[in-house]
Scaffold this motif. Structure first.
Motif, PDB file in Angstrom:
ATOM      1  N   ARG A   1      42.310  32.659  36.734  1.00  0.00           N
ATOM      2  CA  ARG A   1      43.394  33.550  37.244  1.00  0.00           C
ATOM      3  C   ARG A   1      42.909  35.161  38.061  1.00  0.00           C
ATOM      4  O   ARG A   1      43.613  35.419  38.509  1.00  0.00           O
ATOM      5  N   GLY A   2      41.685  35.300  37.975  1.00  0.00           N
ATOM      6  CA  GLY A   2      41.042  36.369  38.382  1.00  0.00           C
ATOM      7  C   GLY A   2      41.123  37.599  37.662  1.00  0.00           C
ATOM      8  O   GLY A   2      41.413  37.573  36.650  1.00  0.00           O
ATOM      9  N   ALA A   3      41.423  38.533  38.499  1.00  0.00           N
ATOM     10  CA  ALA A   3      41.261  40.027  37.680  1.00  0.00           C
ATOM     11  C   ALA A   3      42.660  40.319  37.325  1.00  0.00           C
ATOM     12  O   ALA A   3      43.661  39.983  37.726  1.00  0.00           O
ATOM     13  N   SER A   4      42.590  40.515  35.720  1.00  0.00           N
ATOM     14  CA  SER A   4      43.775  41.014  35.137  1.00  0.00           C
ATOM     15  C   SER A   4      44.250  42.428  35.621  1.00  0.00           C
ATOM     16  O   SER A   4      43.553  43.214  36.246  1.00  0.00           O
ATOM     17  N   PRO A   5      45.484  43.018  35.240  1.00  0.00           N
ATOM     18  CA  PRO A   5      46.096  44.229  35.457  1.00  0.00           C
ATOM     19  C   PRO A   5      45.142  45.139  34.817  1.00  0.00           C
ATOM     20  O   PRO A   5      44.900  46.533  35.319  1.00  0.00           O
ATOM     21  N   ALA A   6      44.134  44.955  33.950  1.00  0.00           N
ATOM     22  CA  ALA A   6      43.383  45.785  33.170  1.00  0.00           C
ATOM     23  C   ALA A   6      41.876  45.631  33.453  1.00  0.00           C
ATOM     24  O   ALA A   6      41.166  46.173  32.948  1.00  0.00           O
ATOM     25  N   TYR A   7      41.670  45.130  34.536  1.00  0.00           N
ATOM     26  CA  TYR A   7      40.315  44.934  34.935  1.00  0.00           C
ATOM     27  C   TYR A   7      39.493  46.026  35.264  1.00  0.00           C
ATOM     28  O   TYR A   7      38.556  45.963  34.755  1.00  0.00           O
ATOM     29  N   SER A   8      40.121  46.983  36.005  1.00  0.00           N
ATOM     30  CA  SER A   8      39.321  48.240  36.351  1.00  0.00           C
ATOM     31  C   SER A   8      39.180  48.978  35.006  1.00  0.00           C
ATOM     32  O   SER A   8      37.887  49.483  35.018  1.00  0.00           O
ATOM     33  N   LYS A   9      39.828  49.056  34.092  1.00  0.00           N
ATOM     34  CA  LYS A   9      39.580  49.699  32.811  1.00  0.00           C
ATOM     35  C   LYS A   9      38.613  49.046  32.253  1.00  0.00           C
ATOM     36  O   LYS A   9      37.519  49.666  31.450  1.00  0.00           O
ATOM     37  N   ILE A  10      38.434  47.696  32.233  1.00  0.00           N
ATOM     38  CA  ILE A  10      37.351  46.693  31.522  1.00  0.00           C
ATOM     39  C   ILE A  10      35.987  47.183  32.133  1.00  0.00           C
ATOM     40  O   ILE A  10      35.202  47.289  31.418  1.00  0.00           O
ATOM     41  N   ARG A  11      36.024  46.996  33.416  1.00  0.00           N
ATOM     42  CA  ARG A  11      34.671  47.295  33.946  1.00  0.00           C
ATOM     43  C   ARG A  11      34.091  48.904  33.951  1.00  0.00           C
ATOM     44  O   ARG A  11      33.076  49.069  33.900  1.00  0.00           O
ATOM     45  N   ASN A  12      35.153  49.819  33.699  1.00  0.00           N
ATOM     46  CA  ASN A  12      34.602  51.190  33.390  1.00  0.00           C
ATOM     47  C   ASN A  12      33.951  51.240  31.822  1.00  0.00           C
ATOM     48  O   ASN A  12      33.070  52.211  31.711  1.00  0.00           O
ATOM     49  N   ASP A  13      34.149  50.095  31.017  1.00  0.00           N
ATOM     50  CA  ASP A  13      33.804  50.329  29.565  1.00  0.00           C
ATOM     51  C   ASP A  13      32.203  49.287  29.268  1.00  0.00           C
ATOM     52  O   ASP A  13      31.541  49.565  28.452  1.00  0.00           O
ATOM     53  N   THR A  14      32.307  47.991  30.178  1.00  0.00           N
ATOM     54  CA  THR A  14      31.505  47.001  29.786  1.00  0.00           C
ATOM     55  C   THR A  14      29.968  47.444  29.824  1.00  0.00           C
ATOM     56  O   THR A  14      29.175  46.977  29.024  1.00  0.00           O
ATOM     57  N   PHE A  15      29.556  48.073  30.902  1.00  0.00           N
ATOM     58  CA  PHE A  15      28.257  48.412  31.260  1.00  0.00           C
ATOM     59  C   PHE A  15      27.763  49.231  30.020  1.00  0.00           C
ATOM     60  O   PHE A  15      26.263  49.126  29.980  1.00  0.00           O
TER      61      PHE A  15
END
Length: 447
Positions: free
Chosen positions: A175-189
């Motif tokens: 389904r691709g990027a969720s509405p919270a995708y940008s927040k997730i990318r800010n934390d995973t690294f």
């Protein structure tokens, strides 16, 4: 690695004891046994000159074969029960019933076999209790890196996670990027960035996929709740006003602010704060699931089950469950160690200042990761709410260092490395000191 895996993994074969040469004389013990057998055989022949029963039966069979056979009607074949008893009866066993074969109980089975074969006779409750006791007593066997092929299945059973097809997980991924995708990318690294074991086994892409799939799952559940409330609000019913004229009224009466607050305090189904699809800290909370699981789909179903049933209050937008847990850390510490509690309060140090990451992540923020997994075995077996007591146990372990330090902030800024077994032992001693009403608060704080 630079070393050869063959040299390290293949050990010398465990050969049996050296075999003596063929011409070596037997031991004296063998000689004595042989003489006893020969004497017993000679005494048996002297007692009776008649041939043995086996010899007589063999001769009878030869005579029957030499005589012509008549074609008689077929008869029942001779069964083993018709044969002459070759062993003398045991008078002590007369009248005894045959002992039934006892099947192993859940307590007698190893944890590996109990998980693989299931509890005997389908006794799920007994098998679950035996699993908990084995985890408390023996733990889940793993290597030095905390890796175990059994652990993720133990977690799935203890969490009562449903069976999930891999295609369902892949559907969420596609389904691709969720509405919270940008927040997730800010934390995973930065998730467990200093832990080499986690970095070696779990990639950032895997963590992003898992958190994004969970965000979609929570988003869908939020949409379904919104549709349900909308459908309920649209239901109209016919009534009449004071003059008898027909009017349309909403079947769901409006809730006054005071009544709404009362309903929330009484545990109404109306949420205290709308659950979000992602909050900061979920990345660290998901990390051990990916490390222990054998596939992303297993980690997904275990992690989703955990945050939606064990600690949904931790992932709401306001994190009300986490703040309740922090208040309980202060309350429990005041009960089990008043001196330490007063000292920290005198220094202006409440649990909000030093225990927030530990409460939110169930101590997953404190290395080493293998010890986190062992502690989680205990928490999943007896309830994730015991994390509050595990945090207090760490404070009790550091008691002397804290009391002797003029600035305990430096000690509690980052907790010392986890020691799961010691924390479990101290936690079990603290449980006995907690009043029932406070313990009930601990059980329900994350819901």
């Amino acid at each position: 690695m630079s070393t050869s895996p063959i040299r390290e993994t293949i050990a010398a074969p465990a050969w049996p004891k050296p075999i003596p040469p063929l011409d070596a004389p037997p031991s004296p013990r063998s000689h004595r046994a042989l003489r006893r057998l020969q004497s017993a055989h000679a005494l048996g022949q002297q007692a009776s000159n008649q041939p043995s029963l086996i010899t007589r039966q063999h001769r009878q069979a030869l005579q029957l074969n030499s005589t012509p056979v008549k074609k008689d009607p077929p008869t029942r074949a001779r069964s083993n029960s018709d044969a002459t008893n070759m062993t003398p009866p045991n008078p002590d066993s007369a009248g005894r019933r045959p002992m039934p074969v006892r099947r192993p109980t859940a307590e007698a089975l190893s944890l590996d076999r109990l998980i693989r074969d299931g509890p005997p006779d389908g006794d799920l409750l007994g098998g679950l209790e035996a699993t908990r006791l084995k985890i408390l007593d023996q733990g889940v066997k793993s290597d030095s890196d905390g890796m175990s092929s059994l652990r993720i299945y133990v977690w799935l059973i203890l969490l009562n996670a449903p069976v999930l097809e891999t295609d369902s997980y892949l559907t969420l991924i596609h389904r691709g990027a969720s509405p919270a995708y940008s927040k997730i990318r800010n934390d995973t690294f930065r998730t467990l960035a200093t832990d080499p074991l986690f970095r070696r086994r779990v990639s950032e892409a895997s963590l992003i996929r898992l958190l994004n799939a969970v965000a979609w799952k929570l988003h869908d559940a939020k949409e379904e709740r919104a549709k349900g409330l909308a459908n309920t609000g649209n239901k109209m019913r016919n009534t009449a006003d004071e003059h008898g004229s027909p009017v349309l009224q909403n079947s769901t009466p409006a809730i006054e602010p005071g009544a709404r607050a009362l309903a929330l305090n009484e545990g109404s189904q109306v949420p205290a704060s709308e659950p979000g699809t992602y909050v900061q800290g979920m990345n660290v909370l998901a990390a051990p699931f990916l490390y222990a699981a054998r596939s992303e789909a297993e980690a997904f179903v275990a992690f989703h089950r955990f945050i939606t049933h064990e600690c949904p209050g931790y992932v709401r937008g306001a994190m009300d469950g986490v703040h309740k847990g922090l208040a309980l850390v202060d309350k429990v510490l005041a009960i089990v160690d008043p001196k330490l509690s007063l000292y920290l309060i005198g220094k202006g140090m409440s649990a909000e200042l030093y225990a927030f990451p530990s409460v939110l992540t169930l101590c997953a923020c404190t290395p080493p990761l293998p010890e986190v997994l062992r502690l989680w075995d205990f928490l999943f077996a007896y309830g994730a709410h015991l994390n509050i007591l595990c945090i207090v146990a760490q404070l009790v372990i550091l008691r002397n260092s804290i009391l002797s330090s003029p600035s305990p902030t430096k000690i509690l800024r980052s907790f010392p490395p986890l020691q799961a077994e010691i924390i479990k032992e101290v936690t079990l001693t603290l449980i006995k000191k907690i009043p029932d009403d406070v313990y009930a608060e601990i059980v329900m704080h994350a819901k």
